[in-house]
Motif scaffolding. Structure first.
Motif, short mmCIF file in Angstrom:
data_model
loop_
_atom_site.label_atom_id
_atom_site.label_comp_id
_atom_site.label_asym_id
_atom_site.label_seq_id
_atom_site.Cartn_x
_atom_site.Cartn_y
_atom_site.Cartn_z
N SER A 148 0.76 -0.84 0.00
CA SER A 148 0.14 -0.07 0.02
C SER A 148 0.82 0.96 0.02
O SER A 148 0.70 1.90 -0.57
CB SER A 148 -0.70 -0.12 1.70
N MET A 149 2.02 1.03 1.30
CA MET A 149 3.08 2.30 0.96
C MET A 149 3.65 2.52 -0.12
O MET A 149 3.96 3.94 -1.05
CB MET A 149 3.91 2.12 1.73
N ALA A 150 3.42 1.57 -1.14
CA ALA A 150 4.48 1.29 -1.87
C ALA A 150 3.30 1.55 -3.64
O ALA A 150 3.43 3.06 -4.12
CB ALA A 150 5.14 0.10 -2.50
N GLU A 151 2.35 2.07 -3.28
CA GLU A 151 1.65 2.75 -4.72
C GLU A 151 0.85 3.63 -4.42
O GLU A 151 0.89 4.74 -5.69
CB GLU A 151 0.24 1.63 -3.92
N PHE A 152 1.18 4.18 -2.93
CA PHE A 152 0.57 5.56 -3.25
C PHE A 152 2.00 6.69 -3.02
O PHE A 152 1.54 7.43 -3.73
CB PHE A 152 0.59 6.00 -0.88
N TYR A 153 3.45 5.72 -3.15
CA TYR A 153 4.29 6.31 -3.90
C TYR A 153 4.15 6.21 -4.89
O TYR A 153 4.23 7.48 -6.17
CB TYR A 153 5.58 5.70 -3.02
N LEU A 154 4.65 5.32 -5.71
CA LEU A 154 3.94 5.65 -6.67
C LEU A 154 3.24 6.72 -7.94
O LEU A 154 2.86 7.25 -8.84
CB LEU A 154 3.93 3.52 -7.44
N ALA A 155 1.46 6.80 -6.28
CA ALA A 155 0.80 7.53 -7.61
C ALA A 155 0.76 9.04 -7.62
O ALA A 155 0.92 9.78 -8.43
CB ALA A 155 -0.45 7.28 -6.66
N HIS A 156 2.01 9.08 -6.26
CA HIS A 156 2.32 10.98 -6.42
C HIS A 156 3.66 10.43 -7.44
O HIS A 156 3.40 11.93 -8.05
CB HIS A 156 3.32 10.87 -5.15
N ARG A 157 3.62 9.72 -7.10
CA ARG A 157 5.23 9.91 -9.44
C ARG A 157 4.60 9.94 -9.82
O ARG A 157 5.04 10.88 -10.82
CB ARG A 157 6.08 8.57 -8.90
N ALA A 158 3.24 9.29 -10.13
CA ALA A 158 2.72 9.33 -11.53
C ALA A 158 2.23 10.90 -11.27
O ALA A 158 2.14 11.38 -12.17
CB ALA A 158 1.63 8.25 -11.64
N LEU A 178 -5.65 10.62 -6.19
CA LEU A 178 -4.80 11.08 -4.63
C LEU A 178 -5.56 10.40 -3.69
O LEU A 178 -4.44 10.40 -2.67
CB LEU A 178 -3.49 11.50 -5.86
N THR A 179 -6.31 12.29 -3.54
CA THR A 179 -7.00 12.72 -2.27
C THR A 179 -7.67 12.00 -1.77
O THR A 179 -7.46 11.88 -0.57
CB THR A 179 -7.21 14.28 -2.26
N GLU A 180 -7.86 11.54 -2.44
CA GLU A 180 -9.34 10.50 -2.06
C GLU A 180 -9.00 8.85 -1.71
O GLU A 180 -9.64 7.68 -1.22
CB GLU A 180 -10.83 9.89 -2.92
N GLY A 181 -7.93 7.93 -1.70
CA GLY A 181 -6.94 7.11 -1.79
C GLY A 181 -7.14 5.63 -2.62
O GLY A 181 -7.81 4.98 -2.32
N ARG A 182 -7.32 6.23 -4.11
CA ARG A 182 -7.48 4.83 -4.72
C ARG A 182 -6.31 5.57 -5.57
O ARG A 182 -6.47 6.03 -6.81
CB ARG A 182 -8.27 5.77 -5.46
N PRO A 183 -5.36 4.90 -5.32
CA PRO A 183 -3.73 5.23 -5.71
C PRO A 183 -3.63 3.50 -7.44
O PRO A 183 -2.96 4.76 -7.41
CB PRO A 183 -2.66 5.24 -4.90
N LYS A 184 -4.33 3.11 -6.64
CA LYS A 184 -3.69 1.78 -8.01
C LYS A 184 -3.97 1.97 -9.56
O LYS A 184 -3.16 1.74 -10.03
CB LYS A 184 -4.99 0.72 -8.06
N ALA A 185 -4.72 2.56 -10.10
CA ALA A 185 -5.22 3.19 -11.59
C ALA A 185 -3.73 4.00 -11.79
O ALA A 185 -2.40 4.05 -12.87
CB ALA A 185 -6.07 4.04 -11.92
N LEU A 186 -2.97 4.99 -11.23
CA LEU A 186 -1.67 6.03 -10.94
C LEU A 186 -0.65 5.39 -11.06
O LEU A 186 0.00 5.36 -11.46
CB LEU A 186 -1.90 7.38 -9.80
N ALA A 187 -0.73 4.25 -9.54
CA ALA A 187 0.80 3.87 -9.44
C ALA A 187 0.56 2.64 -10.86
O ALA A 187 2.13 2.46 -11.44
CB ALA A 187 0.45 2.49 -8.65
N ASP A 188 -0.35 2.07 -11.61
CA ASP A 188 -0.15 1.28 -12.57
C ASP A 188 0.50 1.99 -14.04
O ASP A 188 1.13 1.66 -14.17
CB ASP A 188 -1.34 -0.07 -13.04
N LEU A 191 4.43 2.80 -13.04
CA LEU A 191 5.03 1.20 -13.73
C LEU A 191 5.52 1.03 -14.51
O LEU A 191 6.03 0.71 -15.45
CB LEU A 191 4.34 0.52 -12.85
N ARG A 192 4.60 1.32 -15.59
CA ARG A 192 4.26 1.54 -17.10
C ARG A 192 5.19 2.45 -17.67
O ARG A 192 6.60 1.95 -18.27
CB ARG A 192 2.82 1.82 -17.43
N ARG A 193 5.77 3.87 -17.10
CA ARG A 193 6.60 4.43 -17.18
C ARG A 193 7.56 3.65 -17.11
O ARG A 193 8.72 3.60 -17.64
CB ARG A 193 6.47 5.98 -16.21
N LEU A 194 7.87 3.21 -16.32
CA LEU A 194 9.37 2.68 -15.90
C LEU A 194 9.04 1.27 -16.06
O LEU A 194 10.43 0.77 -16.24
CB LEU A 194 9.01 2.14 -14.01
#
Length: 206
Positions: A148-158, A178-188, A191-194
């Motif tokens: 979960s921490m990793a997904e929020f970090y990735l979402a902020h980076r996205a 991001l602000t409402e706690g739905r990081p999965k789509a942004l994290a993905d 991840l695709r960018r990386l």
């Protein structure tokens, strides 16, 4: 360079890696070519050494002729002069060969490294940092306790690094997610960018 590598997606990073590798191989080849060319010129010194040896042999013959009856001492004296000249020629040839080969090595290194170092100096630290970051992210995502921490970090980076038109392809409201706690789509998206996918990351078993 560091910022470019940090912000580059996987495809762009592959292009940068390819260009750096091409630059490295190009100037390495140029340096080797320069070195070999000068090394061949140093062979002139070997020719001088051989000429000196040939002349020394001629001088030795003249010296021997000075011992013949009725000839006199002049061939021996001339032979001494010829052999002295031969020794100078051979010495100059050896010096020319040694200096020429040292110069060939020095110029090969200088020509090869001078254009490479200014590129590798900023590239390598940034590339190593990028690899370490990706490795750390893989570890976090493979650990269920820290995913979960990793997904929020990735979402902020996205939100910071993924282009807006790509963000809009995965979510209509990136900042709301991001602000409402739905990081999965942004994290993905990050991840695709990386160049990573979730199915590439093995889960750590406790």
């Amino acid at each position: 360079m560091a910022e470019l590598i940090r912000r580059a997606d996987a495809a762009t990073l592959n292009v940068i890696d390819g260009l750096v590798l091409f630059w490295l191989l190009l100037w390495t080849a140029v340096g080797v070519w320069v070195g070999l060319s000068l090394w061949e010129l140093a062979a002139i010194g070997d020719t001088l050494v051989q000429s000196g040896r040939t002349l020394d042999s001629a001088g030795e013959v003249l010296q021997d002729a000075g011992g013949l009856p009725l000839v006199g001492r002049w061939p021996e004296q001339l032979g001494d002069q010829v052999r002295a000249t031969a020794a100078e020629i051979a010495g100059s040839g050896r010096d020319t060969s040694a200096y020429g080969r040292r110069l060939a090595v020095l110029l090969a290194v200088a020509v090869g490294t001078a254009p490479i170092v200014p590129v590798l100096a900023p590239y390598l630290p940034a590339r190593i940092a990028r690899r370490r970051e990706v490795t750390a992210l893989r570890r976090l995502l493979s650990d269920p306790a820290r995913r979960s921490m990793a997904e929020f970090y990735l979402a902020h980076r996205a939100v910071d690094l993924v282009p807006l038109h790509r963000l809009q392809q995965v979510t209509d409201d990136p900042w709301g997610d991001l602000t409402e706690g739905r990081p999965k789509a942004l994290a993905d998206a990050e991840l695709r960018r990386l160049g990573l996918r979730r199915d590439m990351i093995a889960e750590v078993r406790r």
